[in-house]
Write a protein that holds these residues in place. Structure first.
Motif, PDB file in Angstrom:
ATOM      1  N   LEU A   1       0.904  -1.173  -0.182  1.00 47.21           N
ATOM      2  CA  LEU A   1       0.050   0.325  -0.271  1.00 47.21           C
ATOM      3  C   LEU A   1       0.920   1.180  -0.275  1.00 47.21           C
ATOM      4  CD1 LEU A   1      -2.591   1.627   0.119  1.00 47.21           C
ATOM      5  CD2 LEU A   1      -2.231   0.702   2.855  1.00 47.21           C
ATOM      6  N   PHE A   2       2.380   1.323   0.564  1.00 48.02           N
ATOM      7  CA  PHE A   2       3.040   2.428   1.229  1.00 48.02           C
ATOM      8  C   PHE A   2       3.452   2.135  -0.418  1.00 48.02           C
ATOM      9  CE2 PHE A   2       2.721   1.691   5.446  1.00 48.02           C
ATOM     10  CZ  PHE A   2       0.826   2.387   5.830  1.00 48.02           C
ATOM     11  N   VAL A   3       3.481   1.311  -1.067  1.00 53.06           N
ATOM     12  CA  VAL A   3       4.683   1.839  -2.508  1.00 53.06           C
ATOM     13  C   VAL A   3       4.332   2.706  -3.011  1.00 53.06           C
ATOM     14  CG1 VAL A   3       5.260   0.579  -4.181  1.00 53.06           C
ATOM     15  CG2 VAL A   3       6.071  -0.156  -1.882  1.00 53.06           C
ATOM     16  N   ILE A   4       2.717   2.126  -3.466  1.00 53.07           N
ATOM     17  CA  ILE A   4       1.625   2.459  -4.602  1.00 53.07           C
ATOM     18  C   ILE A   4       1.245   4.115  -4.201  1.00 53.07           C
ATOM     19  CG2 ILE A   4      -1.380   2.274  -5.221  1.00 53.07           C
ATOM     20  CD1 ILE A   4      -0.888  -0.409  -4.630  1.00 53.07           C
ATOM     21  N   VAL A   5       1.215   4.454  -3.259  1.00 54.26           N
ATOM     22  CA  VAL A   5       0.751   5.102  -2.245  1.00 54.26           C
ATOM     23  C   VAL A   5       2.298   6.779  -2.548  1.00 54.26           C
ATOM     24  CG1 VAL A   5       0.830   6.988  -0.552  1.00 54.26           C
ATOM     25  CG2 VAL A   5      -1.077   5.729  -0.518  1.00 54.26           C
ATOM     26  N   VAL A   6       3.593   6.263  -2.217  1.00 53.69           N
ATOM     27  CA  VAL A   6       4.504   7.185  -2.591  1.00 53.69           C
ATOM     28  C   VAL A   6       5.427   6.984  -4.278  1.00 53.69           C
ATOM     29  CG1 VAL A   6       7.189   6.503  -2.620  1.00 53.69           C
ATOM     30  CG2 VAL A   6       5.970   6.182  -0.292  1.00 53.69           C
ATOM     31  N   LEU A   7       4.221   5.844  -5.234  1.00 48.34           N
ATOM     32  CA  LEU A   7       5.307   5.818  -6.409  1.00 48.34           C
ATOM     33  C   LEU A   7       3.199   7.073  -6.367  1.00 48.34           C
ATOM     34  CD1 LEU A   7       5.688   2.345  -7.171  1.00 48.34           C
ATOM     35  CD2 LEU A   7       7.173   4.421  -6.810  1.00 48.34           C
ATOM     36  N   ALA A   8       2.510   7.037  -6.878  1.00 49.10           N
ATOM     37  CA  ALA A   8       1.477   7.503  -6.828  1.00 49.10           C
ATOM     38  C   ALA A   8       1.369   9.189  -6.630  1.00 49.10           C
ATOM     39  CB  ALA A   8      -0.059   6.648  -6.628  1.00 49.10           C
TER      40      ALA A   8
ATOM     41  N   LYS B   1       4.743  10.467  -6.370  1.00 52.21           N
ATOM     42  CA  LYS B   1       5.127  11.470  -7.430  1.00 52.21           C
ATOM     43  C   LYS B   1       4.963  10.854  -9.237  1.00 52.21           C
ATOM     44  CE  LYS B   1       9.024   9.939  -4.059  1.00 52.21           C
ATOM     45  NZ  LYS B   1       9.052  11.299  -4.244  1.00 52.21           N
ATOM     46  N   GLY B   2       3.855  10.429  -8.909  1.00 52.06           N
ATOM     47  CA  GLY B   2       2.962  10.711 -10.471  1.00 52.06           C
ATOM     48  C   GLY B   2       3.838   9.392 -11.078  1.00 52.06           C
ATOM     49  N   VAL B   3       4.511   8.760 -10.683  1.00 49.04           N
ATOM     50  CA  VAL B   3       4.446   7.497 -11.345  1.00 49.04           C
ATOM     51  C   VAL B   3       3.170   6.277 -12.375  1.00 49.04           C
ATOM     52  CG1 VAL B   3       5.945   4.726 -11.433  1.00 49.04           C
ATOM     53  CG2 VAL B   3       6.993   7.220  -9.681  1.00 49.04           C
ATOM     54  N   LYS B   4       3.624   6.475 -13.410  1.00 47.60           N
ATOM     55  CA  LYS B   4       2.875   5.716 -14.040  1.00 47.60           C
ATOM     56  C   LYS B   4       2.692   3.922 -13.502  1.00 47.60           C
ATOM     57  CE  LYS B   4       0.396   8.971 -17.019  1.00 47.60           C
ATOM     58  NZ  LYS B   4      -0.711   9.242 -16.965  1.00 47.60           N
ATOM     59  N   GLY B   5       1.695   3.145 -13.372  1.00 50.69           N
ATOM     60  CA  GLY B   5       1.865   2.283 -13.043  1.00 50.69           C
ATOM     61  C   GLY B   5       2.188   1.531 -11.844  1.00 50.69           C
ATOM     62  N   ALA B   6       1.537   2.478 -10.969  1.00 43.98           N
ATOM     63  CA  ALA B   6       2.406   3.110  -9.710  1.00 43.98           C
ATOM     64  C   ALA B   6       1.513   1.671  -8.655  1.00 43.98           C
ATOM     65  CB  ALA B   6       1.844   4.118  -8.262  1.00 43.98           C
ATOM     66  N   VAL B   7       0.199   1.532  -8.792  1.00 46.10           N
ATOM     67  CA  VAL B   7      -0.642   0.260  -8.596  1.00 46.10           C
ATOM     68  C   VAL B   7       0.659  -1.317  -9.072  1.00 46.10           C
ATOM     69  CG1 VAL B   7      -2.831  -1.224  -8.549  1.00 46.10           C
ATOM     70  CG2 VAL B   7      -2.944   1.810  -8.523  1.00 46.10           C
TER      71      VAL B   7
ATOM     72  N   ALA C   1      -5.530   3.209 -12.512  1.00 44.91           N
ATOM     73  CA  ALA C   1      -3.893   3.089 -12.566  1.00 44.91           C
ATOM     74  C   ALA C   1      -3.859   3.921 -14.467  1.00 44.91           C
ATOM     75  CB  ALA C   1      -3.764   1.383 -13.541  1.00 44.91           C
ATOM     76  N   GLY C   2      -5.125   4.039 -14.846  1.00 41.85           N
ATOM     77  CA  GLY C   2      -5.453   4.921 -15.968  1.00 41.85           C
ATOM     78  C   GLY C   2      -5.851   4.873 -16.731  1.00 41.85           C
TER      79      GLY C   2
END
Length: 475
Positions: free
Chosen positions: A210-217, A219-225, A357-358
């Motif tokens: 969950l925290f990896v997804i939140v941090v990446l999201a 930061k605007g990282v595509k495919g964070a989920v 995820a877009g």
């Protein structure tokens, strides 16, 4: 070609984003591939041949439904045999075995007749735009509340029922209820015995994912989920091997990658037992068809409206373009499911993970559908995705869908009360349709007894009465 077919630029998306979104949705709903045949065959009680038939039917019907969604509706929603409906079908099969004297396979084939009739009814209603009119009959305030209610339901699944551990004595324990809930750490170790280390690993995996997804999201990282789910999966596999001494890939060594089409041909493929349907009696058969129709109709409508609202695919009145085509997808999927051997196919709430995820077009559904087809050959690989990694995605998406509450007018009690009941009703009942039904009944009663009966449409009254009949007369 993909640009022209799916109108990617017009929907502000790309091929890469859509494929990632499709894979994200697939990973969150891949559990249904093995769980559906487990439920419908009473965990193998119906025999290995029937299990194999239902397994293949699950993959095929899901894929066909998603292809229809992709090419006809161009929407990112994914479909498969619905949870709840498959459990209900399994219960009825058990009752038929006990009351009619038919064997499990014969009773299963009798229920396929019910699913076929339901699918045909839905197809006709969709072609005649009746289902669209039912969507329009849901008051806007309730429609706006469906998305956050589904969000709460996803949170309940992610934190509650999705991650459960069984010990060597077949006792089941759940992360939120047992690990973070009623049991203290010391008592949990005693009660859960050999399951405690796995529960700890599952809890850590879920929150890390969950925290990896939140941090990446953030930061605007595509495919964070999907990155978060993969990171959580790797963490689980490594810790399982290093600290628990297990081999997370052990099941692959003995798994079969050859589809058992012969088993499907002998047990489920076009195996309609109309004689068994006659043994049920016409009243029971009609009752079952109505029950399946009501539950599936509002589960699908709720998922489509809620997820589309979150994705910005609806207009000011809460209407989604190509709703008719989207509704046709589950009708076709259900008919294909009955012909191949599975329960009602419906739109999955896990589609929300792909939308977050877009995913914005049918290419998302197409990608997920192809993944389901590949699982005919690669199911054992999909089965090694840990439930805790899936929960991380469901929790994240559930939180985002909760933001839809800001659109609900809580100053209007005729909206506030039904939406609040729906918010708690969905996760507790485990049914989107039941949550909407409770909201519709509440809305109608409040309007009638506050002197605003004329503000309620005739179809809204009909829907409310149907749900009352279903809830209190067991129809």
């Amino acid at each position: 070609m993909l640009e022209k077919r799916f109108k990617l630029s017009a929907n502000n998306t790309t091929v890469k984003t859509e494929i990632l979104a499709g894979l994200t949705t697939f990973m969150t709903m891949a559990y249904i591939i093995a769980l559906n045949p487990n439920i419908l065959t009473n965990y193998g009680a119906g025999g290995a041949e029937l299990w194999n038939g239902v397994f293949l039917a699950t993959c095929l019907s899901s894929a066909v439904a998603m292809f229809v969604m992709a090419f006809l509706a161009n929407k990112p929603f994914c479909l498969a045999p619905g949870m709840g409906l498959n459990s209900f079908m399994a219960i009825v099969i058990g009752q038929l075995v006990a009351t009619t004297g038919m064997g499990y396979v014969q009773s299963f084939q009798s229920m396929l007749c019910i699913i076929l009739i339901e699918g045909v009814v839905f197809l006709i209603l969709s072609l005649l735009n009746v289902r669209e009119k039912i969507v329009d009959a849901i008051p806007l305030g309730i429609r706006l509340g469906i998305s956050p209610a589904i969000g709460l339901m996803l949170l309940n699944i992610g934190f509650g029922s999705n991650v459960y551990i069984a010990d060597s004595n077949f006792n089941q324990f759940f992360v939120m209820k047992d690990f973070f809930g009623a049991l203290t750490a010391s008592h949990a170790r005693d009660v859960m015995t050999d399951a405690y280390p796995v529960m700890v690993l599952s809890a850590i995996t879920m929150f890390v994912g969950l925290f990896v997804i939140v941090v990446l999201a953030s930061k605007g990282v595509k495919g964070a989920v999907i990155i978060g789910m993969l990171a959580a999966s790797v963490l689980y596999w490594v810790c399982d091997a290093v600290f628990l001494g297990s081999n997370p890939f052990a099941s692959l060594a003995t798994a079969s990658f050859v589809p058992a089409f012969g088993d499907m041909a002998s047990t489920t493929l076009f195996k309609f037992n109309f004689a068994g349907l006659a043994q049920m009696g016409w009243f029971t058969a009609v009752t079952l068809v109505i029950t399946f129709c009501i539950i599936d109709m509002f589960d699908t409508i709720g998922t489509l409206v809620g997820t589309a609202s979150r994705a910005g695919m609806v207009d000011r009145e809460g209407n989604m373009p190509n709703m008719k085509e989207a509704l046709l997808s589950d009708s076709v999927g259900t008919i294909v499911g009955s012909c191949t051997g599975t329960s009602t196919v419906t739109t999955f709430i896990e589609s929300a993970s792909g939308v977050e995820a877009g995913g914005r077009t049918g290419l998302t559904a197409l990608t997920c559908g192809i993944a389901f087809l590949l699982c005919i050959f690669l199911a054992p690989i999909a089965a090694i995705i840990p439930a805790a990694a899936t929960s991380a995605a469901l929790i994240y998406v559930g939180v985002l869908m909760m933001t839809g509450l800001k659109k609900v007018n809580f100053d209007d009690l005729s909206v506030c009360v039904p939406v609040t009941i729906m918010l708690i009703g969905m996760p507790i009942s485990g049914s989107i349709g039941h949550g909407i039904g409770l909201a519709m009944i509440s809305y109608t009663i409040i309007k009638v007894f506050t002197g605003k009966a004329k503000e309620v449409s005739g179809l809204t009254y009909v829907i409310s009465v149907l749900f009352l009949i279903k809830f209190f007369l067991a129809v």
